[in-house]
Design a protein around this motif. Structure first.
Motif, PDB file in Angstrom:
ATOM      1  N   GLY A 120       0.831  -1.218   0.069  1.00  2.75           N
ATOM      2  CA  GLY A 120       0.001   0.195  -0.001  1.00  2.75           C
ATOM      3  C   GLY A 120       0.799   1.447   0.014  1.00  2.75           C
ATOM      4  N   PRO A 121       0.203   2.505  -0.087  1.00  2.64           N
ATOM      5  CA  PRO A 121       1.050   3.738  -0.135  1.00  2.64           C
ATOM      6  C   PRO A 121       2.120   3.883   1.326  1.00  2.64           C
ATOM      7  N   LEU A 122       2.924   4.320   0.914  1.00  3.89           N
ATOM      8  CA  LEU A 122       4.034   4.373   2.259  1.00  3.89           C
ATOM      9  C   LEU A 122       4.222   5.736   2.607  1.00  3.89           C
ATOM     10  N   THR A 123       4.288   5.913   4.068  1.00  2.00           N
ATOM     11  CA  THR A 123       4.798   7.211   4.439  1.00  2.00           C
ATOM     12  C   THR A 123       5.836   7.026   5.382  1.00  2.00           C
ATOM     13  N   LEU A 124       7.069   7.731   5.412  1.00  2.00           N
ATOM     14  CA  LEU A 124       8.152   7.702   6.292  1.00  2.00           C
ATOM     15  C   LEU A 124       7.886   8.721   7.129  1.00  2.00           C
ATOM     16  N   ALA A 125       8.046   8.614   8.540  1.00  2.00           N
ATOM     17  CA  ALA A 125       8.291   9.756   9.673  1.00  2.00           C
ATOM     18  C   ALA A 125       9.381   9.500  10.452  1.00  2.00           C
ATOM     19  N   GLY A 126      10.215  10.584  10.681  1.00  2.00           N
ATOM     20  CA  GLY A 126      11.689  10.536  11.204  1.00  2.00           C
ATOM     21  C   GLY A 126      11.695  11.631  12.126  1.00  2.00           C
ATOM     22  N   HIS A 127      12.148  11.106  13.159  1.00  2.00           N
ATOM     23  CA  HIS A 127      12.594  12.233  14.303  1.00  2.00           C
ATOM     24  C   HIS A 127      14.126  12.281  14.405  1.00  2.00           C
ATOM     25  N   SER A 128      14.404  13.593  14.280  1.00  6.61           N
ATOM     26  CA  SER A 128      15.954  13.617  14.474  1.00  6.61           C
ATOM     27  C   SER A 128      17.037  13.127  13.406  1.00  6.61           C
ATOM     28  N   MET A 129      17.701  11.790  13.930  1.00 10.43           N
ATOM     29  CA  MET A 129      18.391  11.189  13.051  1.00 10.43           C
ATOM     30  C   MET A 129      17.614  10.265  12.239  1.00 10.43           C
ATOM     31  N   GLY A 130      16.373   9.864  12.707  1.00 15.51           N
ATOM     32  CA  GLY A 130      15.553   8.997  11.802  1.00 15.51           C
ATOM     33  C   GLY A 130      14.918   9.849  10.586  1.00 15.51           C
ATOM     34  N   GLY A 131      14.708  11.171  10.891  1.00 18.97           N
ATOM     35  CA  GLY A 131      14.454  12.191   9.620  1.00 18.97           C
ATOM     36  C   GLY A 131      15.625  11.997   8.861  1.00 18.97           C
ATOM     37  N   MET A 132      16.820  12.320   9.061  1.00 16.24           N
ATOM     38  CA  MET A 132      18.146  12.238   8.531  1.00 16.24           C
ATOM     39  C   MET A 132      18.250  10.810   7.477  1.00 16.24           C
ATOM     40  N   THR A 133      17.574  10.010   8.198  1.00 14.67           N
ATOM     41  CA  THR A 133      17.662   8.613   7.544  1.00 14.67           C
ATOM     42  C   THR A 133      16.756   8.625   6.295  1.00 14.67           C
ATOM     43  N   ALA A 134      15.523   9.135   6.541  1.00 14.55           N
ATOM     44  CA  ALA A 134      14.555   9.138   5.796  1.00 14.55           C
ATOM     45  C   ALA A 134      14.963   9.823   4.573  1.00 14.55           C
ATOM     46  N   LEU A 135      15.658  11.041   4.725  1.00 13.12           N
ATOM     47  CA  LEU A 135      16.118  11.830   3.652  1.00 13.12           C
ATOM     48  C   LEU A 135      17.166  11.321   2.831  1.00 13.12           C
ATOM     49  N   ALA A 136      18.116  10.763   3.643  1.00  2.40           N
ATOM     50  CA  ALA A 136      19.046  10.082   3.152  1.00  2.40           C
ATOM     51  C   ALA A 136      18.614   8.855   2.013  1.00  2.40           C
ATOM     52  N   TYR A 137      17.573   8.097   2.523  1.00  4.38           N
ATOM     53  CA  TYR A 137      16.798   7.031   1.559  1.00  4.38           C
ATOM     54  C   TYR A 137      16.379   7.866   0.222  1.00  4.38           C
ATOM     55  N   LEU A 138      15.742   8.919   0.343  1.00  2.00           N
ATOM     56  CA  LEU A 138      15.073   9.639  -0.674  1.00  2.00           C
ATOM     57  C   LEU A 138      16.078  10.049  -1.502  1.00  2.00           C
ATOM     58  N   GLY A 139      17.420  10.171  -0.964  1.00  2.00           N
ATOM     59  CA  GLY A 139      18.621  10.720  -1.966  1.00  2.00           C
ATOM     60  C   GLY A 139      19.281   9.607  -2.508  1.00  2.00           C
ATOM     61  N   ARG A 140      18.842   8.347  -2.239  1.00  2.77           N
ATOM     62  CA  ARG A 140      19.535   7.156  -3.015  1.00  2.77           C
ATOM     63  C   ARG A 140      18.931   6.919  -4.379  1.00  2.77           C
ATOM     64  N   VAL A 141      19.660   6.357  -5.111  1.00  3.28           N
ATOM     65  CA  VAL A 141      19.256   6.603  -6.740  1.00  3.28           C
ATOM     66  C   VAL A 141      17.927   5.626  -6.762  1.00  3.28           C
ATOM     67  N   ALA A 142      17.123   5.622  -7.628  1.00  3.41           N
ATOM     68  CA  ALA A 142      15.781   5.106  -7.619  1.00  3.41           C
ATOM     69  C   ALA A 142      15.661   3.756  -7.518  1.00  3.41           C
ATOM     70  N   SER A 143      16.730   3.192  -8.112  1.00  3.18           N
ATOM     71  CA  SER A 143      16.805   1.790  -8.083  1.00  3.18           C
ATOM     72  C   SER A 143      17.361   0.915  -6.889  1.00  3.18           C
ATOM     73  N   LYS A 144      17.811   1.952  -5.830  1.00  7.94           N
ATOM     74  CA  LYS A 144      17.800   1.474  -4.490  1.00  7.94           C
ATOM     75  C   LYS A 144      16.840   1.972  -3.558  1.00  7.94           C
ATOM     76  N   ARG A 145      15.759   2.251  -3.981  1.00 10.25           N
ATOM     77  CA  ARG A 145      14.648   2.737  -3.231  1.00 10.25           C
ATOM     78  C   ARG A 145      13.644   1.575  -3.517  1.00 10.25           C
TER      79      ARG A 145
END
Length: 342
Positions: A120-145
């Motif tokens: 189903g549709p995915l939402t990521l919620a990150g606090h502090s370093m967790g938010g950084m993790t979410a942003l780093a995930y979105l910074g990965r190339v599409a094939s690695k998401r």
């Protein structure tokens, strides 16, 4: 001779234990052999919206307890809720210090998403370093998401330049690298003894929350402070150089997820200027700012964070809030909430 790439899905689940509250506890092993502790609150439908909650440095998935409880109360089996402990945190296993990188946490997140077969549709919620993790995930190339988030909630976090503001300026000193090297070479028992003296002040600070005045909020704050006190110095020192290097500003403009950014005016770890920059750079992002809240927004602004998650998931209830509104019922939320659409 070409070498086949490693599979994205790791050696998945060692066991699954069900609980009376509907939670299923899983243990996943990453590609590099680290055991991650996962809590999965399944939905009634396979294609239901899913929220994955990512905790901050030295905390654990328990820091999201208020949000998990309220999301389950509001939406029940209409949504799937997933929390897990990062490597070196909570009930997850430790790992070699060189792997304590935000980029590695993003890789771990990708493996968790692939292993859990989110449809189903995915939402990521990150606090502090967790938010950084979410942003780093979105910074990965599409094939690695493996899954593209439809929603994103960033709480008390940053996209980079941490060493330039607030307490984060301490990361700019040579002591950061020296501490990493020292701990990397110290015996494990010695590092565990040293951790109490070094991070007790942070635990004490986290226990002094604004909160909503309820017993649940008090318990959540106590759990948060206890997690900090129990953290390994190896984990603390291991992530410091990565935080200093972390920078994903280049990825913000390409984020298509429905985004909510939550900040606190009294946050000295990730000052609200970080949130303003993130909200301004992500197309259509909404910035929710609590002037009196500190870094622990999961307790200081618990209802606001839960509301943001619901809205990011497309599960918003009730009427639309005004651009500037007062909320009642606790000391923190009684302060005026400024909402800025970037």
């Amino acid at each position: 001779m070409s070498v086949a790439p490693e599979p994205l899905v790791p050696n998945v689940f060692r066991h699954a234990a069900a609980h009376d509250d509907g939670r299923v506890e899983r243990a996943m092993t990453t590609q590099d052999g680290v055991r991650l502790a996962i809590s999965d609150y399944p939905s009634d439908r396979a294609d239901a919206p899913t929220i994955v909650l990512l905790h901050g440095l030295l905390l654990s998935q328990e820091s999201w307890a208020l949000q998990v409880g309220e999301l389950r109360r509001r939406y029940g089996g209409r949504i799937r809720v997933i929390t897990y402990d990062h490597r070196g945190h909570g009930r997850s296993g430790g790992a070699p210090m060189p792997t304590y990188e935000i980029s590695q946490l993003a890789a771990d997140l990708a493996q968790v998403l692939a292993a859990l077969h989110i449809t189903g549709p995915l939402t990521l919620a990150g606090h502090s370093m967790g938010g950084m993790t979410a942003l780093a995930y979105l910074g990965r190339v599409a094939s690695k998401r493996p899954v593209e988030p439809a929603g994103l909630v960033l709480v008390g976090t940053a996209a980079g330049r941490i060493a330039e503001r607030g307490i984060g300026r301490l990361l700019a000193t040579p002591a950061t690298g020296a501490l990493f090297g020292l701990v990397h070479r110290m015996p494990q028992k010695a590092t565990d003894r040293a951790v109490q003296a070094l991070i007790r002040p942070l635990g004490d600070a986290l226990s002094r929350f604004s909160g909503d005045g309820t017993a649940a909020a008090a318990v959540a704050a106590a759990v948060t402070a206890a997690a900090v006190r129990a953290a390994s110095l190896t984990t603390a020192a291991g992530f410091l150089p990565s935080l200093k290097r972390y920078d994903v500003y280049h990825a913000l403009a390409s984020i298509a997820a429905k985004t909510f950014v939550v900040s606190g005016g009294a946050d000295v770890l990730t000052p609200p200027s970080h949130s303003r920059e993130i909200a301004a750079a992500i197309p259509g992002a909404v910035h929710l700012h609590h002037p009196n809240a500190g870094h622990m927004l999961l307790q200081d602004a618990a209802e606001c964070v839960t509301d943001a998650i619901g809205r990011a998931m497309g599960m918003r209830r009730g009427s639309r809030r005004r651009a500037r509104a007062h909320t009642s019922g606790n000391r923190s939320s009684a302060a005026q909430l400024a909402v800025v659409v970037s």
